[in-house]
Scaffold this motif. Structure first.
Motif, PDB file in Angstrom:
ATOM      1  N   TYR A 239       0.858  -1.055   0.007  1.00 32.41           N
ATOM      2  CA  TYR A 239      -0.069   0.086  -0.099  1.00 32.41           C
ATOM      3  C   TYR A 239       1.014   1.205   0.052  1.00 32.41           C
ATOM      4  O   TYR A 239       1.514   1.406   1.008  1.00 32.41           O
ATOM      5  CB  TYR A 239      -0.873   0.050   1.213  1.00 32.41           C
ATOM      6  CG  TYR A 239      -1.614   1.264   1.321  1.00 32.41           C
ATOM      7  CD1 TYR A 239      -2.956   1.577   0.531  1.00 32.41           C
ATOM      8  CD2 TYR A 239      -1.445   2.161   2.220  1.00 32.41           C
ATOM      9  CE1 TYR A 239      -3.575   2.632   0.500  1.00 32.41           C
ATOM     10  CE2 TYR A 239      -2.210   3.445   2.400  1.00 32.41           C
ATOM     11  CZ  TYR A 239      -3.215   3.576   1.656  1.00 32.41           C
ATOM     12  OH  TYR A 239      -4.296   4.634   1.382  1.00 32.41           O
TER      13      TYR A 239
ATOM     14  N   ILE B 208     -10.412   2.440   1.897  1.00 32.20           N
ATOM     15  CA  ILE B 208      -9.352   3.474   1.377  1.00 32.20           C
ATOM     16  C   ILE B 208     -10.188   4.821   1.064  1.00 32.20           C
ATOM     17  O   ILE B 208     -11.045   4.837   0.439  1.00 32.20           O
ATOM     18  CB  ILE B 208      -8.559   2.971   0.177  1.00 32.20           C
ATOM     19  CG1 ILE B 208      -7.854   1.540   0.327  1.00 32.20           C
ATOM     20  CG2 ILE B 208      -7.641   3.698  -0.347  1.00 32.20           C
ATOM     21  CD1 ILE B 208      -7.769   0.883  -0.874  1.00 32.20           C
TER      22      ILE B 208
ATOM     23  N   TYR C 236      -7.437   5.539  -5.593  1.00 31.70           N
ATOM     24  CA  TYR C 236      -6.443   4.738  -5.539  1.00 31.70           C
ATOM     25  C   TYR C 236      -6.370   3.662  -6.863  1.00 31.70           C
ATOM     26  O   TYR C 236      -7.369   3.811  -7.463  1.00 31.70           O
ATOM     27  CB  TYR C 236      -6.560   3.632  -4.274  1.00 31.70           C
ATOM     28  CG  TYR C 236      -7.911   2.939  -4.376  1.00 31.70           C
ATOM     29  CD1 TYR C 236      -7.717   1.490  -5.016  1.00 31.70           C
ATOM     30  CD2 TYR C 236      -8.956   3.204  -3.816  1.00 31.70           C
ATOM     31  CE1 TYR C 236      -8.979   0.773  -5.063  1.00 31.70           C
ATOM     32  CE2 TYR C 236     -10.099   2.538  -3.955  1.00 31.70           C
ATOM     33  CZ  TYR C 236     -10.089   1.079  -4.659  1.00 31.70           C
ATOM     34  OH  TYR C 236     -11.256   0.442  -4.648  1.00 31.70           O
TER      35      TYR C 236
END
Length: 192
Positions: free
Chosen positions: A28, A75, A79
């Protein structure tokens, strides 16, 4: 793995396993314009000799994981999702993965310096609990897994037939043409 990567791994592993694959780990990488979420897949150990991760596997996982991330929304912000096979320079995310590849060479980045180094390349000797024993240039070095930032296997290109074998002195072991010797030409000043 970062705390966020660990959280995502726990969330997404069942989805990947339902497709008959194994989630090796997640990277990540947060960034101002949008984060990167990279999943590494593998086949279960029982199938490792007969099956590989295919592009179709990656596409199927991408679809299912995208749907799961849309529902759970773990999230914040934008992304990019990448789904990949581990490749021959596979990343190592857990002590069990180091143990699986005992005898192989790995390149490791450390979170905190150890014995004056932040990076090392060595052969994985063994794994006990959370400690990994490496042979680094003929010297043993034990690293606590919690101090590993990133790790990847180092492919043996010569064994894969993709590079020439090296001789004991570290040179190219292929038979080849003898080197050419160049004679230095003597110049005499021109008389003028």
């Amino acid at each position: 793995m970062t705390e966020k990567a660990t959280q995502l791994s726990a969330l997404l592993a069942p989805t990947v396993e339902a497709l008959g694959l194994q989630l090796l780990g997640i990277e990540y990488l947060p960034a101002p314009g949008g984060s990167l979420v990279r999943l590494y897949l593998d086949v279960p150990d029982a199938e490792a000799e007969t099956r590989y991760v295919t592009i179709e596997d990656c596409e199927a996982v991408s679809r299912e994981v995208s749907a799961r991330l849309d529902v759970e929304d773990p999230i914040s912000g934008n992304y990019t999702l990448e789904v990949s096979s581990p490749g021959i320079d596979r990343p190592l995310f857990a002590p069990a993965q180091f143990a699986r590849f005992a005898g192989e060479r790995a390149k490791v980045g450390l979170k905190l310096p150890q014995e004056g180094r932040r990076r090392l390349t060595g052969t994985i000797v063994s794994v006990e609990g959370g400690s990994i024993l490496f042979d680094v240039d003929g010297q043993p070095l034990t690293v606590d897994f919690d101090n590993v930032d990133k790790a990847r296997l180092v492919p043996d290109w010569a064994a894969l037939g993709l590079a020439p074998a090296r001789d004991a002195a570290g040179g190219d072991a292929r038979p080849g043409k003898p080197g050419r010797k160049r004679a230095a030409a003597k110049r005499s000043p021109k008389a003028g």
